[in-house]
Motif scaffolding. Sequence first.
Motif, PDB file in Angstrom:
ATOM      1  N   ASP A  92      58.678  85.594  66.647  1.00  0.00           N
ATOM      2  CA  ASP A  92      59.618  84.792  67.256  1.00  0.00           C
ATOM      3  C   ASP A  92      59.346  83.769  68.331  1.00  0.00           C
ATOM      4  O   ASP A  92      60.194  83.205  69.110  1.00  0.00           O
ATOM      5  CB  ASP A  92      60.870  85.714  67.890  1.00  0.00           C
ATOM      6  CG  ASP A  92      60.132  86.358  69.263  1.00  0.00           C
ATOM      7  OD1 ASP A  92      58.848  86.563  69.249  1.00  0.00           O
ATOM      8  OD2 ASP A  92      60.873  86.838  70.061  1.00  0.00           O
ATOM      9  N   ASP A  95      61.100  80.497  69.215  1.00  0.00           N
ATOM     10  CA  ASP A  95      62.344  80.392  70.260  1.00  0.00           C
ATOM     11  C   ASP A  95      62.408  81.813  70.912  1.00  0.00           C
ATOM     12  O   ASP A  95      63.229  82.707  70.514  1.00  0.00           O
ATOM     13  CB  ASP A  95      63.510  80.134  69.624  1.00  0.00           C
ATOM     14  CG  ASP A  95      64.962  80.027  70.357  1.00  0.00           C
ATOM     15  OD1 ASP A  95      64.611  79.758  71.687  1.00  0.00           O
ATOM     16  OD2 ASP A  95      66.048  80.020  70.007  1.00  0.00           O
ATOM     17  N   ASP A  97      62.907  85.368  72.941  1.00  0.00           N
ATOM     18  CA  ASP A  97      63.522  85.895  74.046  1.00  0.00           C
ATOM     19  C   ASP A  97      62.567  86.439  75.136  1.00  0.00           C
ATOM     20  O   ASP A  97      62.015  87.408  74.893  1.00  0.00           O
ATOM     21  CB  ASP A  97      64.419  87.472  73.274  1.00  0.00           C
ATOM     22  CG  ASP A  97      65.443  87.845  74.236  1.00  0.00           C
ATOM     23  OD1 ASP A  97      65.196  87.701  75.785  1.00  0.00           O
ATOM     24  OD2 ASP A  97      66.189  88.643  73.799  1.00  0.00           O
ATOM     25  N   ARG A 157      56.360  71.200  72.502  1.00  0.00           N
ATOM     26  CA  ARG A 157      56.562  72.743  72.336  1.00  0.00           C
ATOM     27  C   ARG A 157      56.468  73.397  73.923  1.00  0.00           C
ATOM     28  O   ARG A 157      56.918  74.118  74.157  1.00  0.00           O
ATOM     29  CB  ARG A 157      55.705  73.325  71.209  1.00  0.00           C
ATOM     30  CG  ARG A 157      56.036  74.756  71.172  1.00  0.00           C
ATOM     31  CD  ARG A 157      57.327  75.403  70.894  1.00  0.00           C
ATOM     32  NE  ARG A 157      57.635  74.870  69.550  1.00  0.00           N
ATOM     33  CZ  ARG A 157      57.285  75.488  68.284  1.00  0.00           C
ATOM     34  NH1 ARG A 157      56.676  76.356  68.442  1.00  0.00           N
ATOM     35  NH2 ARG A 157      57.820  74.770  67.358  1.00  0.00           N
ATOM     36  N   HIS A 161      59.280  75.221  75.972  1.00  0.00           N
ATOM     37  CA  HIS A 161      59.398  76.451  76.259  1.00  0.00           C
ATOM     38  C   HIS A 161      59.499  76.797  77.712  1.00  0.00           C
ATOM     39  O   HIS A 161      60.009  77.711  78.547  1.00  0.00           O
ATOM     40  CB  HIS A 161      58.051  77.350  75.767  1.00  0.00           C
ATOM     41  CG  HIS A 161      58.181  77.864  74.608  1.00  0.00           C
ATOM     42  ND1 HIS A 161      57.477  78.736  73.680  1.00  0.00           N
ATOM     43  CD2 HIS A 161      59.176  77.404  73.578  1.00  0.00           C
ATOM     44  CE1 HIS A 161      58.019  78.931  72.382  1.00  0.00           C
ATOM     45  NE2 HIS A 161      58.809  77.910  72.096  1.00  0.00           N
ATOM     46  N   SER A 164      62.990  76.507  78.644  1.00  0.00           N
ATOM     47  CA  SER A 164      63.661  77.806  78.243  1.00  0.00           C
ATOM     48  C   SER A 164      63.500  78.948  79.233  1.00  0.00           C
ATOM     49  O   SER A 164      64.525  79.546  79.767  1.00  0.00           O
ATOM     50  CB  SER A 164      63.165  78.082  76.932  1.00  0.00           C
ATOM     51  OG  SER A 164      63.791  79.343  76.662  1.00  0.00           O
TER      52      SER A 164
END
Length: 654
Positions: A92, A95, A97, A157, A161, A164
């Motif tokens: 994963d 993206d 968690d 990327r 991240h 995020s």
Amino acid sequence: MTVSAGSPGWYLRRLSRMGPAEVGGRVGDAVRRRRWRSARPDRPGAARARFTAVLPAGALAAVPPDAAKRLVAAADRLMDGYVEYFGVVRDDLADPDWWADPKTGRRAPSGYAFDVPYRDEDAVGDIKQIWELSRHQYLTVLAAAYAVTGDERYAERVAAHLRSWWAANPPLRGVHWISGIELGIRLLSWVWVRRLLDGWPGAAGLFEGNPVALDQIWHHQRWLAAFPSRGSSANNHVLAEAAGQFAAACAFGWFPASARWRAGALRSLERHLRSNTFGSGLNRELATEYHGLVLELGLAALAEADAAGVPVPATVRRVLLRMTDALAAVVDGRLRPPRQGDADDGHGLVVDGAGTDRWASLLATGAAVFGRLAWWPAVTGTDVRTPLLAALITPDVREVSRPARRPAHFADAGMTVLRGPAEIWCRCDGGPHGFLSIAAHAHADALSVEVRQDGVDVLADPGTFCYHGQPEWRQYFRSTLGHNTLQLDGGDQSGSGGPFLWTRHARSRVLVADPDDEHAARWCAEHDGYQDLVHRRSVELAAAQPEVRIVDEVRGRRRAAVRLAFHLGPAIAADLADDRAVLTWTRDGEDRSAVLDLPGQLRWRAHRGETAPPLGWYSAGFGRKEPTTTLVGTGFTDGTAPSAGFTTVLRFRG
């Protein structure tokens, strides 16, 4: 009895290992955490924020092509969404968690960071799995791939991240704001991400031009200044905290408190590098992977100091030099160091792809920064990190005394390495039971031995496997029975009060250490871990023939039940008949063998992959285990009667 971390009994035992100053400091921490719950300050302004700690010209051009190829291959796998931590593959990563544990499927709860019960796997999941991704060392790999290729996909990327993560983890909220070592390593990663992305047009807008990034950097440093690891916890954690704080205060020195944070972190780094390191250069935790972690952190901090022109005390370079020389001294012919104490695959700075040898990389960096001594083993592998660190660090080892020949006995650490014909390497353990009052990363392994032949584990240290959530496995891998030594009356030599807490420490002393005798390298030591009984062990490694002789004696005034264990490496097949085991394995396509003659006074049995209770396992890395053969002899000894002891002879064929 297994005591879980966080239980009332554990807290009482933990408190008993603290001194008054530590107790007072922790009370102050508790008050501060309560106050911070409702009083989060605003970040002050960051005047003239510019990033100047860039790589010198030519640094990237010095990266060897094969190391760059491995790096790009690792980065491409990350771009495809895959990463493996501790034996668990995540798919994963495109993206992620940030609060999810892929091993248990659980997700850590939100809320005020210090309310999260991170030691409770049922509530949070495997905290190591959750924390590891957020050390952002995979982002340094992606940033390094951008630096060596110029491919902006990697940089984009990384930026996505980071944005995020920053959005999902505001200051003091959630599981990633609990542990100082995590904040320190994350800051170090961010410094290197910014450095490696410097040629990307969006780098300044991602960091110094981004109020969210500035908030995160400031709050990370404020946290580290407020909650340093203290007293009995001042091990590798405090060094990670100091290295990260220092690196950020050098490279991101944009805040009113930056100079104060930098000075405080440097004082802590210098003090704790000294206190965590024996005079011989070995790490005081006597856990080899933490030697590697601390050395990586120290070299990374030194690089930031030199890049920023910040003077550091001469002791910092001297300790790092001693650590590097000690590492060069203890590795076997394949550059593998001892497997001793805890190991959790922790790294200080990662900019390399899979397949890069960590220990060869550290020795290569040591050679570039400090100079290679004539007795050092040859390093043929390549890496990305060495030329980058070497470009930043100013070589300076004036007036430092270094060993003229390869050390084999480290008296302060109680480690002796015997070397013999046919590439036989034997580590003997007669050292202290870990570091500080809790000896957090120690194992109950007094007088244990490791024997390798041409780098292959023959008599192996089984490793660590886990920290949290699986108490029966944690207990086994650090137990006396889980090592190549003698167990009496079914108990451990040292007393455990929980997964990172020892309440009673066996005391060992080395009686003979003569690794250079022309006829046989010799070692003898004893320990008092069984209180009224003394276990003494002698080891001889013949110079003329490939043979290791081990003699165990028990001295005291009573009869005791004995279990003598020999753990074979995972490559070794064993055929046991009575008190003789024929061992076979293959190395580089060549069949090899040895005979293990075991003490005839004991009844011998082979165990493999047993689970109730665990016995016969080997852990090559954190979170991974595989069945292997353990030979256990059981019987009795009467310490009051004259005895020749229990004699074991390992003879290598061919």
